[in-house]
Design an enzyme around this catalytic site. Sequence first.
Site, mmCIF file in Angstrom:
data_model
loop_
_atom_site.group_PDB
_atom_site.id
_atom_site.type_symbol
_atom_site.label_atom_id
_atom_site.label_comp_id
_atom_site.label_asym_id
_atom_site.label_seq_id
_atom_site.Cartn_x
_atom_site.Cartn_y
_atom_site.Cartn_z
ATOM 1 N N ASN A 11 0.873 -1.184 0.000
ATOM 2 C CA ASN A 11 0.000 0.000 0.000
ATOM 3 C C ASN A 11 0.905 1.227 0.000
ATOM 4 O O ASN A 11 1.490 1.563 1.030
ATOM 5 C CB ASN A 11 -0.894 -0.042 1.250
ATOM 6 N N HIS A 97 -9.720 1.485 4.707
ATOM 7 C CA HIS A 97 -8.464 1.644 5.449
ATOM 8 C C HIS A 97 -8.700 2.562 6.641
ATOM 9 O O HIS A 97 -9.475 3.513 6.559
ATOM 10 C CB HIS A 97 -7.371 2.215 4.531
ATOM 11 N N GLU A 169 -5.722 -4.805 10.608
ATOM 12 C CA GLU A 169 -4.682 -3.796 10.801
ATOM 13 C C GLU A 169 -4.951 -3.013 12.085
ATOM 14 O O GLU A 169 -5.723 -2.031 12.075
ATOM 15 C CB GLU A 169 -4.673 -2.810 9.625
HETATM 16 P P1 PGA Z 1 2.625 0.213 7.630
HETATM 17 O O1 PGA Z 1 1.171 0.487 6.982
HETATM 18 O O2 PGA Z 1 3.120 -1.090 7.060
HETATM 19 O O3 PGA Z 1 3.454 1.392 7.183
HETATM 20 O O4 PGA Z 1 2.438 0.146 9.100
HETATM 21 C C1 PGA Z 1 0.262 -0.552 6.768
HETATM 22 C C2 PGA Z 1 -1.028 -0.030 6.223
HETATM 23 O O5 PGA Z 1 -1.464 1.069 6.628
HETATM 24 O O6 PGA Z 1 -1.665 -0.671 5.364
#
Ligand code: PGA
Length: 255
Positions: A11, A97, A169
């Site tokens: 992402n 998200h 997440e």
């Molecule tokens: P990060 O982000 O790997 O930088 O923690 C993950 C995401 O927000 O999908």
Amino acid sequence: MPIRHPIIAGNWKMNKTIREAQDYAARLLGLLGEITEIDVVVCAPFTALSTLKDELEESVIHIGAQDMSFASNGAYTGEISADMLVDTACTYVIIGHSERREILRETDDDIAKKVKAALKAGLTPILCVGENLAQREERKAFAVVRSQVEKDLTELAPADLKRVVIAYEPIWAIGTGKSATSADAQEMCTMIRSTLAGIAGAVADEVNILYGGSVNADTIAELMAQPDVDGALVGGASLDPEGFAQLVLKAVTAL
Ligand code: PGA
């Protein structure tokens, strides 16, 4: 024969110009162009998607967007529809998200409509769910995530539900360098799978559930070893193609 094919999705968030996207795609293709053990997805800003189509459409690397409209067309200034994403060879789209839930005030109702619209257009939605730090400290993490899963996937037939990818997440782990432990990730992914089983029965075993939040090349193998973690959604560690390729290759060796 495993029923779930693992997925690692990068992402980029709001990063990379068209030129940078083109350079990234060419380098990633050189490094991961033969990888079939894992589905590799690059989720890019809308402006980079047609460049990624030119570079990656014929390859094993999948193209994803980071959001879409719940509407199919019409008077929605600034929005992008599912069919427009299909037009740029997208096969995946991130939906819900936490940055959109928190900063842009997206609701579970909006998100449920987006999931349905994505499925209708033939896209694979990557539905993000996860609790914030206060909710975890108050021991409400399971209830929060269960409620998100139930509300965001409401009224889906089992045949549609099995096409959804879920990314757990935890908000406190995103971009902080403080990943959940693999045991915590496994525990939540198991809970998500049993929630899905409550909604749709046996197809829950076919749904890919990813972990996201400060995943990097050092943590990916242990995460992949968890029985209910089917891959990862990777933010910061996906921005450099060499680093992202290394992470994917480590995941392959952990299968
Ligand atoms: P990060 O982000 O790997 O930088 O923690 C993950 C995401 O927000 O999908």
